[in-house]
Each structure stands twice: as structure tokens, then as C-alpha cells.
Design a protein around this motif. Structure first.
Motif, short mmCIF file in Angstrom:
data_model
loop_
_atom_site.label_atom_id
_atom_site.label_comp_id
_atom_site.label_asym_id
_atom_site.label_seq_id
_atom_site.Cartn_x
_atom_site.Cartn_y
_atom_site.Cartn_z
N ALA A 62 0.82 -1.22 0.00
CA ALA A 62 0.00 0.00 0.00
C ALA A 62 0.85 1.26 0.00
O ALA A 62 0.39 2.34 -0.41
CB ALA A 62 -0.94 -0.01 1.20
N GLY A 63 2.09 1.14 0.46
CA GLY A 63 3.03 2.25 0.35
C GLY A 63 2.64 3.48 1.15
O GLY A 63 1.86 3.43 2.11
N PHE A 64 3.18 4.61 0.70
CA PHE A 64 2.97 5.90 1.36
C PHE A 64 2.43 6.89 0.31
O PHE A 64 3.20 7.61 -0.33
CB PHE A 64 4.27 6.42 1.96
N PRO A 65 1.11 6.90 0.10
CA PRO A 65 0.53 7.83 -0.89
C PRO A 65 0.81 9.28 -0.52
O PRO A 65 1.33 9.58 0.57
CB PRO A 65 -0.97 7.51 -0.81
N ALA A 66 0.45 10.20 -1.42
CA ALA A 66 0.79 11.61 -1.26
C ALA A 66 0.43 12.15 0.12
O ALA A 66 -0.69 11.99 0.60
CB ALA A 66 0.09 12.42 -2.35
N HIS A 67 1.43 12.79 0.75
CA HIS A 67 1.24 13.36 2.09
C HIS A 67 2.21 14.53 2.26
O HIS A 67 3.24 14.61 1.58
CB HIS A 67 1.47 12.30 3.17
N PRO A 68 1.91 15.44 3.19
CA PRO A 68 2.73 16.66 3.35
C PRO A 68 3.78 16.50 4.44
O PRO A 68 3.70 15.63 5.31
CB PRO A 68 1.70 17.69 3.76
N HIS A 69 4.79 17.41 4.40
CA HIS A 69 5.75 17.56 5.48
C HIS A 69 6.13 19.04 5.59
O HIS A 69 6.10 19.77 4.60
CB HIS A 69 7.05 16.77 5.22
N ARG A 70 6.52 19.45 6.77
CA ARG A 70 7.11 20.78 6.98
C ARG A 70 8.04 20.73 8.19
O ARG A 70 7.74 20.10 9.20
CB ARG A 70 6.03 21.84 7.20
N GLY A 71 9.21 21.38 8.07
CA GLY A 71 10.03 21.68 9.23
C GLY A 71 11.17 20.75 9.55
O GLY A 71 11.86 20.95 10.55
N PHE A 72 11.45 19.75 8.71
CA PHE A 72 12.52 18.80 9.01
C PHE A 72 12.99 18.12 7.74
O PHE A 72 12.55 18.46 6.64
CB PHE A 72 12.05 17.77 10.05
N GLU A 73 13.89 17.14 7.88
CA GLU A 73 14.40 16.38 6.74
C GLU A 73 14.06 14.91 6.91
O GLU A 73 14.01 14.39 8.03
CB GLU A 73 15.92 16.54 6.62
N THR A 74 13.83 14.23 5.79
CA THR A 74 13.66 12.79 5.81
C THR A 74 14.79 12.15 5.00
O THR A 74 15.20 12.67 3.96
CB THR A 74 12.31 12.35 5.21
N VAL A 75 15.27 11.01 5.51
CA VAL A 75 16.32 10.25 4.83
C VAL A 75 15.83 8.81 4.68
O VAL A 75 15.59 8.14 5.68
CB VAL A 75 17.64 10.28 5.61
N THR A 76 15.68 8.36 3.45
CA THR A 76 15.26 6.99 3.18
C THR A 76 16.45 6.20 2.64
O THR A 76 17.08 6.62 1.67
CB THR A 76 14.10 6.94 2.16
N TYR A 77 16.73 5.07 3.29
CA TYR A 77 17.88 4.23 2.95
C TYR A 77 17.35 2.84 2.63
O TYR A 77 16.79 2.17 3.48
CB TYR A 77 18.86 4.20 4.11
#
Length: 292
Positions: A62-77
């Protein structure tokens, strides 16, 4: 061995262990969450660490459909599998085994991360790194980092260190990840230790650091305290980490410089005050989150 001067050498020990909890995120992706279970399980500037690891498609499809973020960083490995990132800026990136995606949400981004496979193993991590107040409303940015461009240091002991972020120093010199510097100076290493092998790693003494074994168990510090698989070990201060593998072991070492600012969080928004969170929610609902 790392080049650590004996007269200033201070070995870090485990001061807290946070077992990862099994939960779900996105549209039903099964994950293990260690840091970020609550406000009390953060390590400034690290907000959250999630591990996903399954060969059952129902656990991740099902994954991660469209969603918002503000104020930080994400790192996907990514360790195994194939994930596609797309965002409102028009960025599109394929994440495969060994690849890293570094995204600065800044003032606002809307993105999705969706599996591009219907079977097989999907395995990897997502890390959230906080930003100081002065940088939270910077323009959003995105970077794909191919596995081939990430430096790996092989030590004489048989230990290897994949340097995703930060610098790794040995007698032979310093290896730095090809990432732009930020004020929190993030460190992100993937360490592989053969069975029974010990190694001392020089680390920045002023960084807050954690260890997360995701394969096997590890003995930490001069006290040889055991850190089980899928448990986050928060470290004391010091200039050196001493590790010993118990069986073939892989572990993440993650951290950065503390920001020492208040944190207000509501789901995908991380700011400094409740008023700023209310503004982020309003901006998202009104279609203004990503406006420059």
C-alpha cells in the motif's frame, strides 16, 4: 583502528535502550519504530527512525501515498526492493538496493513513496532529522544518492563502514559523504562487523549518537553491554565508540549536533510552537503549504 589519540580518548557507553515497536504507517505499511515512539524517545536532532523489512507484499504494497511535510528532513535508505518517490516539485526518483534519498521538507513538500514491486523483500529505513527554527521555512529540496556514490571504508579488522552522512576518519585519512553540510552536521554510518571482531571508531565528541543493530547483536563500550537486534542504543558522550559483533552484525550509527530548541509536532509537521503547527495545518488545508 581509527586514529584516536589515547590522551583524549573517551569511550561511549550505552545509557538507554529503546526497543523498536511494531506498528503501521502510510497506507498500512508494517514498520518497527524505535526513536519517535513518543516525545520522550527522541534524540535531538533525531526525531524518528523506522525500519521496514518484509518479504510479504501485504506488509508494504500500500506504500505511502501523497502526504505533506514541513520543518525537518527525511532520509530513506533502501537495503532491498524498489520504491518510487514523486513530489509536487516534479522530482521523481527510483530507490533501489543501497540507494539513499535525502529530502528537506523545509517550508513544505507533498510527496509519495510507492513500492514498484508486487513480491519479494522490501527492506530499509526512514530517518527524520529536525531542523533549527532558522531553517524550518527554507525552500524544499530533494536529492537522490546512488549506492555507487556512497563511500565505503574497509578496515584491516574486516569491519566496513558505509558513510551515508558525515565524515569517517582513520590513520589513512578522512572519508566524507558527498552531501551538503547542514547546521546539525548529521552523521549516518552503516557498519558491518564480522563475528567476534572488535573495532574502535572515532566519532565527533559533541554529537548526540545512537546505534541500531538490524542484523545480529552487538556489544558496546568498555562494559561490553549487549544491544539486541532492532533496539536503539542511546550513547553517552565521548570521542570513541567500541563495538564487537556477536555473529555477523550490521548496525546503523546515527546522530548530529543538538539543536536545543522546543519541539511541537503534529503528524508530518514539526515546528517549534503550537501556533506554528496550527499555521502548517491551515496552510495545507488551504493549498498554501508549498507556496514560496
Amino acid at each position: 583502528m581509527n586514529a584516536v589519540k589515547s590522551e583524549i580518548r573517551q569511550v561511549r557507553e550505552l545509557r538507554q535502550i529503546i526497543p523498536a515497536l511494531t506498528t503501521q504507517d502510510g497506507a498500512g505499511v508494517k514498520i518497527k519504530r524505535s526513536l519517535g515512539q513518543s516525545a520522550e524517545t527522541r534524540l535531538d536532532p533525531i526525531l524518528m527512525l523506522d525500519e521496514f523489512n518484509s518479504d510479504q507484499a501485504d506488509d508494504y504494497i500500500a506504500g505511502f501515498p501523497a502526504h505533506p511535510h514541513r520543518g525537518f528532513e527525511t532520509v530513506t535508505y533502501m537495503l532491498d526492493g524498489h520504491m518510487l518517490h514523486e513530489d509536487h516539485l516534479g522530482n521523481r526518483g527510483n530507490l533501489r538496493a543501497g540507494d539513499v534519498q535525502w529530502m528537506t521538507a523545509g517550508r513544505g513538500i507533498i510527496h509519495s513513496e510507492m513500492p514498484q514491486q508486487e513480491k519479494g523483500r522490501m527492506r530499509g529505513f526512514q530517518l527524520w532529522i529536525n531542523l533549527p527554527a532558522a531553517e524550518k521555512m527554507q525552500p524544499a529540496a530533494y536529492r537522490d544518492i546512488n549506492a555507487d556514490s556512497i563511500p565505503v571504508v574497509d578496515l584491516n579488522s574486516g569491519v566496513s563502514v558505509k558513510v551515508i552522512a558525515g565524515e569517517f576518519s582513520t590513520i589513512a585519512g578522512t572519508t566524507a559523504a558527498a552531501l551538503p553540510k547542514s547546521s546539525v552536521d548529521p552523521l549516518y554510518w552503516d557498519v558491518t562487523l564480522p563475528d567476534g571482531v572488535s573495532e574502535s571508531l572515532a566519532v565527533p565528541p559533541n554529537h548526540q549518537l545512537m546505534i541500531y543493530p538490524y542484523q545480529g547483536e552487538i556489544l558496546v563500550g568498555e562494559l561490553h553491554r549487549r544491544l539486541p537486534c532492532s533496539q536503539a542504543g542511546i550513547l553517552t558522550s565521548g570521542s570513541t565508540i567500541e563495538l564487537q559483533g556477536t555473529g555477523p552484525t550490521r548496525a546503523l550509527i546515527i546522530g548530529g549536533k543538538a539543536i536545543n530548541e522546543p519541539i511541537a509536532q503534529h503528524g508530518p509537521f514539526v515546528m517549534n510552537t503550537d501556533k506554528e503547527i496550527e499555521q502548517a495545518i491551515y496552510d495545507y488545508r488551504c493549498g498554501k503549504l508549498t507556496e514560496t
